[in-house]
Design a protein around this motif. Structure first.
Motif, PDB file in Angstrom:
ATOM      1  N   VAL A  34       0.840  -1.200   0.000  1.00 37.82           N
ATOM      2  CA  VAL A  34       0.000   0.000   0.000  1.00 37.82           C
ATOM      3  C   VAL A  34       0.875   1.250   0.000  1.00 37.82           C
ATOM      4  O   VAL A  34       0.627   2.214  -0.754  1.00 37.82           O
ATOM      5  N   LEU A  35       1.914   1.246   0.823  1.00 40.69           N
ATOM      6  CA  LEU A  35       2.809   2.395   0.875  1.00 40.69           C
ATOM      7  C   LEU A  35       3.546   2.581  -0.451  1.00 40.69           C
ATOM      8  O   LEU A  35       3.772   3.710  -0.896  1.00 40.69           O
ATOM      9  N   PHE A  36       3.918   1.472  -1.080  1.00 39.04           N
ATOM     10  CA  PHE A  36       4.599   1.560  -2.375  1.00 39.04           C
ATOM     11  C   PHE A  36       3.701   2.235  -3.415  1.00 39.04           C
ATOM     12  O   PHE A  36       4.157   3.081  -4.191  1.00 39.04           O
ATOM     13  N   VAL A  37       2.426   1.873  -3.429  1.00 38.04           N
ATOM     14  CA  VAL A  37       1.483   2.475  -4.370  1.00 38.04           C
ATOM     15  C   VAL A  37       1.350   3.973  -4.086  1.00 38.04           C
ATOM     16  O   VAL A  37       1.320   4.800  -5.012  1.00 38.04           O
ATOM     17  N   LEU A  38       1.280   4.346  -2.811  1.00 35.24           N
ATOM     18  CA  LEU A  38       1.158   5.762  -2.454  1.00 35.24           C
ATOM     19  C   LEU A  38       2.381   6.553  -2.912  1.00 35.24           C
ATOM     20  O   LEU A  38       2.256   7.655  -3.468  1.00 35.24           O
ATOM     21  N   VAL A  39       3.566   5.997  -2.679  1.00 39.20           N
ATOM     22  CA  VAL A  39       4.788   6.676  -3.100  1.00 39.20           C
ATOM     23  C   VAL A  39       4.806   6.835  -4.614  1.00 39.20           C
ATOM     24  O   VAL A  39       5.158   7.896  -5.149  1.00 39.20           O
ATOM     25  N   HIS A  40       4.425   5.780  -5.321  1.00 43.21           N
ATOM     26  CA  HIS A  40       4.427   5.822  -6.788  1.00 43.21           C
ATOM     27  C   HIS A  40       3.476   6.897  -7.311  1.00 43.21           C
ATOM     28  O   HIS A  40       3.786   7.601  -8.277  1.00 43.21           O
ATOM     29  N   ARG A  41       2.328   7.053  -6.675  1.00 41.66           N
ATOM     30  CA  ARG A  41       1.324   8.006  -7.150  1.00 41.66           C
ATOM     31  C   ARG A  41       1.709   9.446  -6.838  1.00 41.66           C
ATOM     32  O   ARG A  41       1.405  10.355  -7.609  1.00 41.66           O
ATOM     33  N   PHE A  42       2.370   9.671  -5.710  1.00 42.56           N
ATOM     34  CA  PHE A  42       2.637  11.042  -5.281  1.00 42.56           C
ATOM     35  C   PHE A  42       3.987  11.578  -5.753  1.00 42.56           C
ATOM     36  O   PHE A  42       4.162  12.799  -5.812  1.00 42.56           O
ATOM     37  N   ALA A  43       4.954  10.714  -6.061  1.00 40.85           N
ATOM     38  CA  ALA A  43       6.317  11.179  -6.332  1.00 40.85           C
ATOM     39  C   ALA A  43       6.376  12.152  -7.503  1.00 40.85           C
ATOM     40  O   ALA A  43       6.919  13.263  -7.386  1.00 40.85           O
ATOM     41  N   GLY A  44       5.827  11.752  -8.647  1.00 39.61           N
ATOM     42  CA  GLY A  44       5.886  12.614  -9.822  1.00 39.61           C
ATOM     43  C   GLY A  44       5.142  13.920  -9.625  1.00 39.61           C
ATOM     44  O   GLY A  44       5.604  14.991 -10.061  1.00 39.61           O
ATOM     45  N   ARG A  45       3.992  13.875  -8.954  1.00 44.73           N
ATOM     46  CA  ARG A  45       3.206  15.089  -8.727  1.00 44.73           C
ATOM     47  C   ARG A  45       3.958  16.065  -7.832  1.00 44.73           C
ATOM     48  O   ARG A  45       3.933  17.286  -8.058  1.00 44.73           O
ATOM     49  N   LEU A  46       4.629  15.555  -6.804  1.00 46.36           N
ATOM     50  CA  LEU A  46       5.402  16.433  -5.933  1.00 46.36           C
ATOM     51  C   LEU A  46       6.574  17.064  -6.682  1.00 46.36           C
ATOM     52  O   LEU A  46       6.871  18.249  -6.501  1.00 46.36           O
ATOM     53  N   ARG A  47       7.232  16.289  -7.539  1.00 43.36           N
ATOM     54  CA  ARG A  47       8.374  16.824  -8.280  1.00 43.36           C
ATOM     55  C   ARG A  47       7.926  17.958  -9.203  1.00 43.36           C
ATOM     56  O   ARG A  47       8.573  19.000  -9.283  1.00 43.36           O
ATOM     57  N   LYS A  48       6.816  17.753  -9.911  1.00 39.44           N
ATOM     58  CA  LYS A  48       6.308  18.813 -10.789  1.00 39.44           C
ATOM     59  C   LYS A  48       5.911  20.051  -9.989  1.00 39.44           C
ATOM     60  O   LYS A  48       6.153  21.190 -10.420  1.00 39.44           O
ATOM     61  N   GLY A  49       5.323  19.819  -8.828  1.00 38.65           N
ATOM     62  CA  GLY A  49       4.951  20.947  -7.984  1.00 38.65           C
ATOM     63  C   GLY A  49       6.164  21.755  -7.546  1.00 38.65           C
ATOM     64  O   GLY A  49       6.145  22.996  -7.574  1.00 38.65           O
ATOM     65  N   TRP A  50       7.233  21.061  -7.157  1.00 41.05           N
ATOM     66  CA  TRP A  50       8.431  21.777  -6.725  1.00 41.05           C
ATOM     67  C   TRP A  50       9.090  22.508  -7.885  1.00 41.05           C
ATOM     68  O   TRP A  50       9.665  23.594  -7.698  1.00 41.05           O
ATOM     69  N   LEU A  51       9.035  21.936  -9.086  1.00 42.63           N
ATOM     70  CA  LEU A  51       9.592  22.629 -10.243  1.00 42.63           C
ATOM     71  C   LEU A  51       8.854  23.939 -10.506  1.00 42.63           C
ATOM     72  O   LEU A  51       9.458  24.964 -10.847  1.00 42.63           O
ATOM     73  N   ARG A  52       7.531  23.914 -10.357  1.00 46.73           N
ATOM     74  CA  ARG A  52       6.751  25.143 -10.543  1.00 46.73           C
ATOM     75  C   ARG A  52       7.124  26.195  -9.491  1.00 46.73           C
ATOM     76  O   ARG A  52       7.271  27.381  -9.807  1.00 46.73           O
ATOM     77  N   VAL A  53       7.264  25.746  -8.243  1.00 44.57           N
ATOM     78  CA  VAL A  53       7.620  26.685  -7.172  1.00 44.57           C
ATOM     79  C   VAL A  53       8.991  27.303  -7.438  1.00 44.57           C
ATOM     80  O   VAL A  53       9.187  28.517  -7.291  1.00 44.57           O
ATOM     81  N   LYS A  54       9.956  26.484  -7.843  1.00 39.60           N
ATOM     82  CA  LYS A  54      11.297  26.988  -8.110  1.00 39.60           C
ATOM     83  C   LYS A  54      11.300  27.976  -9.278  1.00 39.60           C
ATOM     84  O   LYS A  54      11.998  28.990  -9.254  1.00 39.60           O
ATOM     85  N   LYS A  55      10.526  27.669 -10.308  1.00 41.53           N
ATOM     86  CA  LYS A  55      10.476  28.572 -11.448  1.00 41.53           C
ATOM     87  C   LYS A  55       9.901  29.927 -11.048  1.00 41.53           C
ATOM     88  O   LYS A  55      10.397  30.980 -11.468  1.00 41.53           O
ATOM     89  N   LEU A  56       8.875  29.916 -10.218  1.00 42.94           N
ATOM     90  CA  LEU A  56       8.288  31.173  -9.759  1.00 42.94           C
ATOM     91  C   LEU A  56       9.228  31.917  -8.812  1.00 42.94           C
ATOM     92  O   LEU A  56       9.262  33.151  -8.805  1.00 42.94           O
ATOM     93  N   ASP A  57       9.984  31.194  -8.003  1.00 42.01           N
ATOM     94  CA  ASP A  57      11.020  31.835  -7.182  1.00 42.01           C
ATOM     95  C   ASP A  57      12.009  32.583  -8.070  1.00 42.01           C
ATOM     96  O   ASP A  57      12.382  33.731  -7.793  1.00 42.01           O
ATOM     97  N   SER A  58      12.451  31.905  -9.123  1.00 45.78           N
ATOM     98  CA  SER A  58      13.404  32.512 -10.041  1.00 45.78           C
ATOM     99  C   SER A  58      12.799  33.729 -10.737  1.00 45.78           C
ATOM    100  O   SER A  58      13.466  34.750 -10.918  1.00 45.78           O
ATOM    101  N   THR A  59      11.515  33.635 -11.115  1.00 45.29           N
ATOM    102  CA  THR A  59      10.854  34.757 -11.783  1.00 45.29           C
ATOM    103  C   THR A  59      10.761  35.971 -10.861  1.00 45.29           C
ATOM    104  O   THR A  59      11.010  37.110 -11.273  1.00 45.29           O
ATOM    105  N   ALA A  60      10.394  35.746  -9.597  1.00 38.81           N
ATOM    106  CA  ALA A  60      10.316  36.851  -8.636  1.00 38.81           C
ATOM    107  C   ALA A  60      11.679  37.501  -8.432  1.00 38.81           C
ATOM    108  O   ALA A  60      11.801  38.734  -8.347  1.00 38.81           O
ATOM    109  N   MET A  61      12.715  36.674  -8.368  1.00 32.96           N
ATOM    110  CA  MET A  61      14.060  37.219  -8.246  1.00 32.96           C
ATOM    111  C   MET A  61      14.422  38.038  -9.476  1.00 32.96           C
ATOM    112  O   MET A  61      15.071  39.090  -9.375  1.00 32.96           O
ATOM    113  N   GLY A  62      13.969  37.583 -10.653  1.00 31.05           N
ATOM    114  CA  GLY A  62      14.241  38.319 -11.879  1.00 31.05           C
ATOM    115  C   GLY A  62      13.583  39.682 -11.882  1.00 31.05           C
ATOM    116  O   GLY A  62      14.163  40.670 -12.373  1.00 31.05           O
ATOM    117  N   VAL A  63      12.360  39.775 -11.349  1.00 28.73           N
ATOM    118  CA  VAL A  63      11.669  41.070 -11.278  1.00 28.73           C
ATOM    119  C   VAL A  63      12.475  42.045 -10.424  1.00 28.73           C
ATOM    120  O   VAL A  63      12.698  43.212 -10.808  1.00 28.73           O
TER     121      VAL A  63
END
Length: 342
Positions: free
Chosen positions: A200-229
């Motif tokens: 059960v835990l393996f299935v949960l990790v598999h389902r959430f891992a990619g979504r969390l990575r994409k979420g962090w990429l979006r946050v980092k990109k927006l951090d960089s954009t704010a710094m650029g402003v």
């Protein structure tokens, strides 16, 4: 607010290949990482010993069962001739194990801190050297804020993947395996029941891992954009003041920052939901093992001390599993940073 196509490209790479590239960057520090890994693996045998003093006190001091064989082999016979002597042995063993655990943790923390900081400095220096060699056209098109963010912040990923969450995950897996083996030697049925939650835990990790990575990429990109402003405005502050654009630039910065906050909260909610599901899964496994364990004590299959040690080992099994889930966000954050840095 930013290029979703670029995000898709960054998330499409293999995490395994990315980790290999990160380890390649860390090659000069492989001996340090090897010592860190060995020190981390020492946590497993120390965790195995931790519940033993409680079993001795319950079964051999309060009850009439013999002390475990390995204790009888290393402790002088005169010390085990009375309940008081056995109790002092149990207390001494508890203090010794606790000291070793904290000493191991202290040495591991110092070595992790030193190696992690050296890895980050070297990684930053390599990327900074590479950025200087890129063409003027590249810098004109991309600007310097995103490169600055990647050099200063995304390079922290090498520390997270190697000396941080990476070592913790390997140690957690080793602890789980050792605890399951020892629990199976005490009561095979309870060990098998405890393992039911793992798929059960393996299935949960598999389902959430990619979504969390994409979420962090979006946050980092927006951090960089704010710094650029900020960098753009401060770099052209005379022009901004001359045309009275302070309020407009302030609004642009606030909009970008608020968008970043929304993305961050979304990732936090996702991680919180994952933690809730893993916590309830391990709690259900603990409840089932407790129910069966009490029945085994009532039927004489286990002693009370053996049930206590099984429950302690079960907590030691599920604690690393919860640690794996807690480190999942850190690992995905590290992978997201490594993708951008590489």
């Amino acid at each position: 607010m930013f290029d979703e196509k670029l995000l898709s490209t960054e998330t499409s790479g293999s995490s395994v290949q990315l980790v290999r590239r990160v380890l390649g960057q860390a090659r000069p520090y492989w001996p340090h990482l090897g010592v860190i890994l060995l020190l981390g693996l020492l946590a497993a045998p120390l965790s195995l010993l931790m519940p033993v003093p409680l079993k001795i006190a319950v079964d051999s001091v309060l009850g009439d069962h013999p002390v475990p064989g390995f204790i009888d082999a290393v402790v002088p016979d005169g010390w085990l001739a009375s309940n008081e002597g056995i109790l002092f042995v149990a207390v001494g063993l508890l203090l010794a194990i606790t000291f070793l655990q904290y000493a191991q943790g202290l040495v591991l923390w110092i070595l992790q801190s030193y190696t992690g900081e050296k890895l980050v400095i070297d990684f930053r220096a390599r990327i900074f050297r590479h950025a200087q060699r890129l063409s003027l056209r590249f810098h004109d098109e991309k600007g310097s804020s995103d490169s600055l963010y990647r050099i200063q912040y995304d390079t922290l990923s090498i520390q997270s993947i190697t000396t941080g969450a990476g070592v913790s995950l390997i140690t957690a897996f080793a602890t789980v395996i050792s605890m399951v083996v020892v629990t199976a030697l005490i009561d095979l049925e309870l060990a098998l029941v405890a393992l039911v939650v793992c798929p059960v835990l393996f299935v949960l990790v598999h389902r959430f891992a990619g979504r969390l990575r994409k979420g962090w990429l979006r946050v980092k990109k927006l951090d960089s954009t704010a710094m650029g402003v900020v960098q753009e405005v401060l770099g052209a502050i005379r022009i901004v003041k001359a045309f009275g654009q302070e309020d407009q630039e302030q609004d642009r910065f606030v909009r970008t920052s608020e968008d970043r906050v929304r993305k961050q909260v979304r990732v936090a909610a996702m991680q919180g939901g994952f933690d809730l599901l893993t916590g309830m899964t391990t709690a259900a496994g603990t409840a089932i093992v407790l129910l069966l364990g009490v029945r085994h004590v009532q039927s004489g299959v286990l002693t009370l001390g053996e049930l206590l040690i099984v429950m302690a080992y079960l907590a030691q099994i599920y604690q690393p599993l919860r640690l794996i889930s807690a480190n999942l966000a850190a690992v995905q954050l590290g992978i997201a940073g490594a993708m951008r840095a590489m």
